[in-house]
Design an enzyme around this catalytic site. Sequence first.
Site, PDB file in Angstrom:
ATOM      1  N   PHE A  37     -37.943  14.487 -13.697  1.00  0.00           N
ATOM      2  CA  PHE A  37     -38.128  13.104 -13.845  1.00  0.00           C
ATOM      3  C   PHE A  37     -37.898  12.742 -12.314  1.00  0.00           C
ATOM      4  O   PHE A  37     -37.027  11.677 -12.214  1.00  0.00           O
ATOM      5  CB  PHE A  37     -37.412  12.256 -14.936  1.00  0.00           C
ATOM      6  N   ASP A  82     -42.508  15.635 -12.180  1.00  0.00           N
ATOM      7  CA  ASP A  82     -42.604  14.329 -13.059  1.00  0.00           C
ATOM      8  C   ASP A  82     -44.060  14.355 -13.434  1.00  0.00           C
ATOM      9  O   ASP A  82     -44.877  14.940 -12.876  1.00  0.00           O
ATOM     10  CB  ASP A  82     -42.510  13.185 -11.794  1.00  0.00           C
ATOM     11  N   ASN A 135     -45.140  17.537 -17.894  1.00  0.00           N
ATOM     12  CA  ASN A 135     -44.332  16.998 -19.006  1.00  0.00           C
ATOM     13  C   ASN A 135     -42.909  17.879 -18.837  1.00  0.00           C
ATOM     14  O   ASN A 135     -43.110  18.948 -19.191  1.00  0.00           O
ATOM     15  CB  ASN A 135     -44.909  16.892 -20.379  1.00  0.00           C
ATOM     16  N   CYS A 167     -30.101   5.822 -19.020  1.00  0.00           N
ATOM     17  CA  CYS A 167     -30.128   4.557 -18.397  1.00  0.00           C
ATOM     18  C   CYS A 167     -30.425   3.589 -19.676  1.00  0.00           C
ATOM     19  O   CYS A 167     -30.920   2.579 -19.489  1.00  0.00           O
ATOM     20  CB  CYS A 167     -31.277   4.386 -17.282  1.00  0.00           C
TER      21      CYS A 167
HETATM   22  N1  SAH Z   1     -35.053   9.921 -10.956  1.00  0.00           N
HETATM   23  C1  SAH Z   1     -35.987   8.980 -10.508  1.00  0.00           C
HETATM   24  C2  SAH Z   1     -36.326   7.989 -11.749  1.00  0.00           C
HETATM   25  C3  SAH Z   1     -36.882   8.386 -12.729  1.00  0.00           C
HETATM   26  S1  SAH Z   1     -37.771   7.461 -13.674  1.00  0.00           S
HETATM   27  C4  SAH Z   1     -35.382   8.085  -9.345  1.00  0.00           C
HETATM   28  O1  SAH Z   1     -34.272   8.305  -9.351  1.00  0.00           O
HETATM   29  O2  SAH Z   1     -36.189   7.666  -8.614  1.00  0.00           O
HETATM   30  C5  SAH Z   1     -38.415   8.240 -14.799  1.00  0.00           C
HETATM   31  C6  SAH Z   1     -39.515   9.073 -14.439  1.00  0.00           C
HETATM   32  O3  SAH Z   1     -40.050  10.016 -15.346  1.00  0.00           O
HETATM   33  C7  SAH Z   1     -40.717   8.532 -14.135  1.00  0.00           C
HETATM   34  O4  SAH Z   1     -41.306   8.770 -12.658  1.00  0.00           O
HETATM   35  C8  SAH Z   1     -41.735   8.973 -15.216  1.00  0.00           C
HETATM   36  O5  SAH Z   1     -43.055   9.023 -14.673  1.00  0.00           O
HETATM   37  C9  SAH Z   1     -41.359  10.125 -15.558  1.00  0.00           C
HETATM   38  N2  SAH Z   1     -41.485  10.770 -16.832  1.00  0.00           N
HETATM   39  C10 SAH Z   1     -41.362   9.914 -18.104  1.00  0.00           C
HETATM   40  N3  SAH Z   1     -41.546  10.938 -19.108  1.00  0.00           N
HETATM   41  C11 SAH Z   1     -41.836  12.064 -18.573  1.00  0.00           C
HETATM   42  C12 SAH Z   1     -41.904  13.436 -19.110  1.00  0.00           C
HETATM   43  N4  SAH Z   1     -41.884  13.753 -20.484  1.00  0.00           N
HETATM   44  N5  SAH Z   1     -42.088  14.613 -18.339  1.00  0.00           N
HETATM   45  C13 SAH Z   1     -41.943  14.332 -17.067  1.00  0.00           C
HETATM   46  N6  SAH Z   1     -41.832  13.094 -16.660  1.00  0.00           N
HETATM   47  C14 SAH Z   1     -41.738  12.151 -17.074  1.00  0.00           C
END
Ligand code: SAH
Length: 400
Positions: free
Chosen positions: A226, A248, A276, A343
């Site tokens: 993520f 991501d 994903n 979060c």
């Molecule tokens: N770690 C990041 C914030 C993550 S926010 C930072 O510090 O900036 C959550 C992120 O997860 C988003 O960018 C979103 O696109 C991604 N996301 C949400 N569900 C997801 C999934 N199932 N698989 C991959 N990415 C995902």
Amino acid sequence: METLPTVLLKPGEADRIVAGHPWVYHSSILRLTHTPADGEIVQVKDHRQRFLGVGFFNSKSKINVRVLSPERADIDQRFFEQRIRAALAVRQKHLPGATSFRIVNAESDSLSGLIVDKYEDVLVVQISALGMDKRKATIIAVLQKLLSPRAILERSDVASRKFEGLEESNGLLAGELASPVSVNLNGLRFEADLAAGHKTGLYLDQQVNYQAVSRFAQGAQVLDCFSFLGGFGLHAARAGAAQVHLLDQSESAVQASLRNAEANGLKDKCSAEAVNVFDWFKAQTKTGPHEKLLPKFDLIVLDPPSFTRNRAAVPDALRGYKELHVRALKLLKPGGTLATFCCSHHVNAGLFQDTVLSAAFDTRKVLRRVAAYTQSPDHPVIPMIPETEYLKGFAFELAR
Ligand code: SAH
């Protein structure tokens, strides 16, 4: 001041306000001396007429009054200037040297309904209360005076606005902004699209944690799940990681993280995939009948979105968190570190840790907790206002 409309609270409802929680719910109100206009300033008193504070009234909201001051203050330009100066002083104390940070975090700074983020010389304002919205021009004037920003952008696109009877409102309020802003976090540059990026651009609340987690990265094979703009991954790469892989599901986030890696001279160490995370983990942890899974990573970061819009979504979210942790633990080398974040306001640190431990049990691992994290200090936690606390995280090492 005595001419202000008065909101009298039912017996027993004053303590929370006296303790510093600024919300007066409709159900706490005994009566109104006369009906104030929505957005107007009212005074709040207990059922014995003892003064408790002044705040914004909004009959349309479940939160009928947002208390702004326990004193008989005029809510004018001077008031906002004092509050914003005080908020700035907190940031200067706790994040000295930072050039991008949250200046005002609503209830955390006694300004319910107002968020102001500073991304270098650009400010982003997010308003979620009618009373604040009506005073937008005053707030902008104060921000201009105190910070002389190149531009001020509004990102009032939060769903909660509709509970205040407000429409979404986005766009430039002052100055000019043509392109993404290059945001400096701990000396690394991140390209942030302030008009469309997550939150008001990026996750300022993890600023301190990026640096803190990077201490586990020396020589490590790192997986940042993520990853969004690559916050954790790029800090790990700079701290001496051997290799960093970013995951991501958003293709544009992945592309931005790769541009950020390049801009910081870390391109050679970083790779990224738009996938994903759940599917990726499933594929990576699949084994044949007599096959043994070989763990690959020394540091895995999990920083998923909240998964919980409300309390009812918590059980499903916990199942999701647990599955993630089971898979991540399978891919973590002996002695490796899992840095994991949650979060969701509805999942507290105890519940979150229980979920991680339940995953450890299923995978027959024993964890050593080596760090606990919270939101960066520009998102101050006021324990009397539980809603101000949402981000929690841990670093666990595989003890065996
Ligand atoms: N770690 C990041 C914030 C993550 S926010 C930072 O510090 O900036 C959550 C992120 O997860 C988003 O960018 C979103 O696109 C991604 N996301 C949400 N569900 C997801 C999934 N199932 N698989 C991959 N990415 C995902």
